[in-house]
Design a protein around this motif. Sequence first.
Motif, PDB file in Angstrom:
ATOM      1  N   THR A   1       0.830  -1.202   0.000  1.00  0.00           N
ATOM      2  CA  THR A   1       0.000   0.000   0.000  1.00  0.00           C
ATOM      3  C   THR A   1       0.865   1.253   0.000  1.00  0.00           C
ATOM      4  N   LEU A   2       1.889   1.276   0.830  1.00  0.00           N
ATOM      5  CA  LEU A   2       2.785   2.432   0.875  1.00  0.00           C
ATOM      6  C   LEU A   2       3.484   2.645  -0.469  1.00  0.00           C
ATOM      7  N   GLN A   3       3.889   1.571  -1.115  1.00  0.00           N
ATOM      8  CA  GLN A   3       4.535   1.690  -2.422  1.00  0.00           C
ATOM      9  C   GLN A   3       3.579   2.281  -3.454  1.00  0.00           C
ATOM     10  N   GLU A   4       2.315   1.887  -3.386  1.00  0.00           N
ATOM     11  CA  GLU A   4       1.327   2.407  -4.331  1.00  0.00           C
ATOM     12  C   GLU A   4       1.018   3.877  -4.062  1.00  0.00           C
TER      13      GLU A   4
ATOM     14  N   MET B   1       2.616   9.933  -6.064  1.00  0.00           N
ATOM     15  CA  MET B   1       2.960  11.242  -5.531  1.00  0.00           C
ATOM     16  C   MET B   1       4.031  11.944  -6.355  1.00  0.00           C
ATOM     17  N   GLN B   2       3.963  13.267  -6.351  1.00  0.00           N
ATOM     18  CA  GLN B   2       4.994  14.072  -6.991  1.00  0.00           C
ATOM     19  C   GLN B   2       6.299  13.965  -6.201  1.00  0.00           C
ATOM     20  N   PRO B   3       7.450  14.076  -6.852  1.00  0.00           N
ATOM     21  CA  PRO B   3       8.724  14.041  -6.121  1.00  0.00           C
ATOM     22  C   PRO B   3       8.769  15.115  -5.037  1.00  0.00           C
ATOM     23  N   GLY B   4       9.145  14.722  -3.832  1.00  0.00           N
ATOM     24  CA  GLY B   4       9.258  15.656  -2.724  1.00  0.00           C
ATOM     25  C   GLY B   4       7.965  15.961  -2.007  1.00  0.00           C
ATOM     26  N   ALA B   5       6.853  15.376  -2.452  1.00  0.00           N
ATOM     27  CA  ALA B   5       5.560  15.662  -1.834  1.00  0.00           C
ATOM     28  C   ALA B   5       5.486  15.065  -0.437  1.00  0.00           C
ATOM     29  N   PRO B   6       4.836  15.744   0.517  1.00  0.00           N
ATOM     30  CA  PRO B   6       4.742  15.247   1.897  1.00  0.00           C
ATOM     31  C   PRO B   6       3.665  14.174   2.042  1.00  0.00           C
ATOM     32  N   PHE B   7       3.964  13.206   2.894  1.00  0.00           N
ATOM     33  CA  PHE B   7       3.043  12.116   3.214  1.00  0.00           C
ATOM     34  C   PHE B   7       2.991  11.979   4.727  1.00  0.00           C
ATOM     35  N   VAL B   8       1.796  12.047   5.299  1.00  0.00           N
ATOM     36  CA  VAL B   8       1.627  11.958   6.747  1.00  0.00           C
ATOM     37  C   VAL B   8       0.828  10.707   7.090  1.00  0.00           C
ATOM     38  N   VAL B   9       1.361   9.908   8.017  1.00  0.00           N
ATOM     39  CA  VAL B   9       0.673   8.712   8.509  1.00  0.00           C
ATOM     40  C   VAL B   9       0.602   8.777  10.026  1.00  0.00           C
ATOM     41  N   ALA B  10      -0.446   8.196  10.597  1.00  0.00           N
ATOM     42  CA  ALA B  10      -0.561   8.066  12.054  1.00  0.00           C
ATOM     43  C   ALA B  10      -1.469   6.882  12.338  1.00  0.00           C
ATOM     44  N   HIS B  11      -1.067   6.066  13.314  1.00  0.00           N
ATOM     45  CA  HIS B  11      -1.808   4.844  13.624  1.00  0.00           C
ATOM     46  C   HIS B  11      -1.213   4.194  14.873  1.00  0.00           C
ATOM     47  N   HIS B  12      -1.807   3.081  15.313  1.00  0.00           N
ATOM     48  CA  HIS B  12      -1.233   2.326  16.423  1.00  0.00           C
ATOM     49  C   HIS B  12       0.166   1.840  16.046  1.00  0.00           C
ATOM     50  N   SER B  13       1.134   2.065  16.921  1.00  0.00           N
ATOM     51  CA  SER B  13       2.502   1.598  16.705  1.00  0.00           C
ATOM     52  C   SER B  13       3.177   1.530  18.069  1.00  0.00           C
ATOM     53  N   PHE B  14       3.539   0.303  18.506  1.00  0.00           N
ATOM     54  CA  PHE B  14       4.084   0.134  19.849  1.00  0.00           C
ATOM     55  C   PHE B  14       4.952  -1.123  19.875  1.00  0.00           C
ATOM     56  N   PRO B  15       5.779  -1.311  20.906  1.00  0.00           N
ATOM     57  CA  PRO B  15       6.652  -2.477  20.970  1.00  0.00           C
ATOM     58  C   PRO B  15       5.864  -3.779  20.854  1.00  0.00           C
TER      59      PRO B  15
ATOM     60  N   ALA C   1      10.886   1.777   9.047  1.00  0.00           N
ATOM     61  CA  ALA C   1      11.558   0.975   8.024  1.00  0.00           C
ATOM     62  C   ALA C   1      10.635   0.715   6.840  1.00  0.00           C
ATOM     63  N   SER C   2       9.357   0.507   7.106  1.00  0.00           N
ATOM     64  CA  SER C   2       8.398   0.269   6.024  1.00  0.00           C
ATOM     65  C   SER C   2       8.267   1.502   5.135  1.00  0.00           C
ATOM     66  N   LEU C   3       8.225   2.672   5.735  1.00  0.00           N
ATOM     67  CA  LEU C   3       8.150   3.894   4.939  1.00  0.00           C
ATOM     68  C   LEU C   3       9.380   4.050   4.050  1.00  0.00           C
ATOM     69  N   ARG C   4      10.541   3.777   4.601  1.00  0.00           N
ATOM     70  CA  ARG C   4      11.771   3.887   3.799  1.00  0.00           C
ATOM     71  C   ARG C   4      11.814   2.827   2.704  1.00  0.00           C
ATOM     72  N   ALA C   5      11.379   1.625   3.030  1.00  0.00           N
ATOM     73  CA  ALA C   5      11.380   0.545   2.039  1.00  0.00           C
ATOM     74  C   ALA C   5      10.437   0.854   0.882  1.00  0.00           C
ATOM     75  N   ALA C   6       9.394   1.630   1.150  1.00  0.00           N
ATOM     76  CA  ALA C   6       8.440   1.993   0.100  1.00  0.00           C
ATOM     77  C   ALA C   6       8.941   3.143  -0.768  1.00  0.00           C
ATOM     78  N   GLY C   7      10.068   3.733  -0.395  1.00  0.00           N
ATOM     79  CA  GLY C   7      10.650   4.789  -1.204  1.00  0.00           C
ATOM     80  C   GLY C   7      10.543   6.186  -0.633  1.00  0.00           C
ATOM     81  N   PHE C   8      10.042   6.312   0.599  1.00  0.00           N
ATOM     82  CA  PHE C   8       9.947   7.623   1.227  1.00  0.00           C
ATOM     83  C   PHE C   8      11.257   7.970   1.932  1.00  0.00           C
ATOM     84  N   SER C   9      11.548   9.263   2.036  1.00  0.00           N
ATOM     85  CA  SER C   9      12.785   9.719   2.669  1.00  0.00           C
ATOM     86  C   SER C   9      12.474  10.737   3.755  1.00  0.00           C
ATOM     87  N   ASP C  10      13.512  11.082   4.525  1.00  0.00           N
ATOM     88  CA  ASP C  10      13.392  12.073   5.599  1.00  0.00           C
ATOM     89  C   ASP C  10      12.208  11.762   6.515  1.00  0.00           C
TER      90      ASP C  10
END
Length: 223
Positions: free
Chosen positions: A127-130, A135-149, A197-206
């Motif tokens: 889904t993140l890859q799609e 998205m345009q190069p450099g476009a911002p993407f914001v995600v928020a959800h449950h994430s815990f150890p 790591a999932s965001l980076r693996a999908a091609g997102f940076s920073d």
Amino acid sequence: MGHFSDSSSVARYAEGPRRLVPGLEALHRMTLLLLAERAPKDARVLVLGAGGGMELKVFAEGQPGWRFDGVDPSAAMLKLAEETLGPLAARVSLHEGYIESAPEGPFAAATCLLTLHFLSQEERLRTLQEVRRRMQPGAPFVVAHHSFPRDEAGRERWSSRFAAFAVASGVDRGMMEAGRGFIAHQLPALSPDEDEASLRAAGFSDVSLFYAAFTFRGWVAYA
């Protein structure tokens, strides 16, 4: 996610996130500000998991020149989004389905709030890859959800804190105990490190954390 198709549950939807998600209104406002840092005044914005329309309304009110494509698998939730938006719906195209139902874009910004924790790690990456592809190069993407150890002690500790917050916000204690068990042992949530790591693996940076509230985390990243 069957309750997102139940008419009575959908009608009461807005009550839930406000009680369960610490600082929900602030999360929506912060997301808007992060998108607006780079998105132009006439931006086309992709909102994945748009059912209910809560964040769409905040975004549309805050940026009158933006147009939106909202995607959600629940027809009932999309109907609620249309009702929530009222006259603002004229700037929103709603699409029933998953990321495959989203237009090709390219989008100047995108969001996915309170949604990705329902997806398996493999499906989340796809889904993140799609999203990234649209998205345009450099476009911002914001995600928020449950994430815990994900170790047993971490899951128990943080799910208990989440449940305590919900009960303090007015949620029935018995109902919340069942919900706590689901979040701790059945929800396919990732750890914060795995999420980044999932965001980076999908091609997102920073990738940057901007929101942390008990079991919830939020990041901004760039295509």
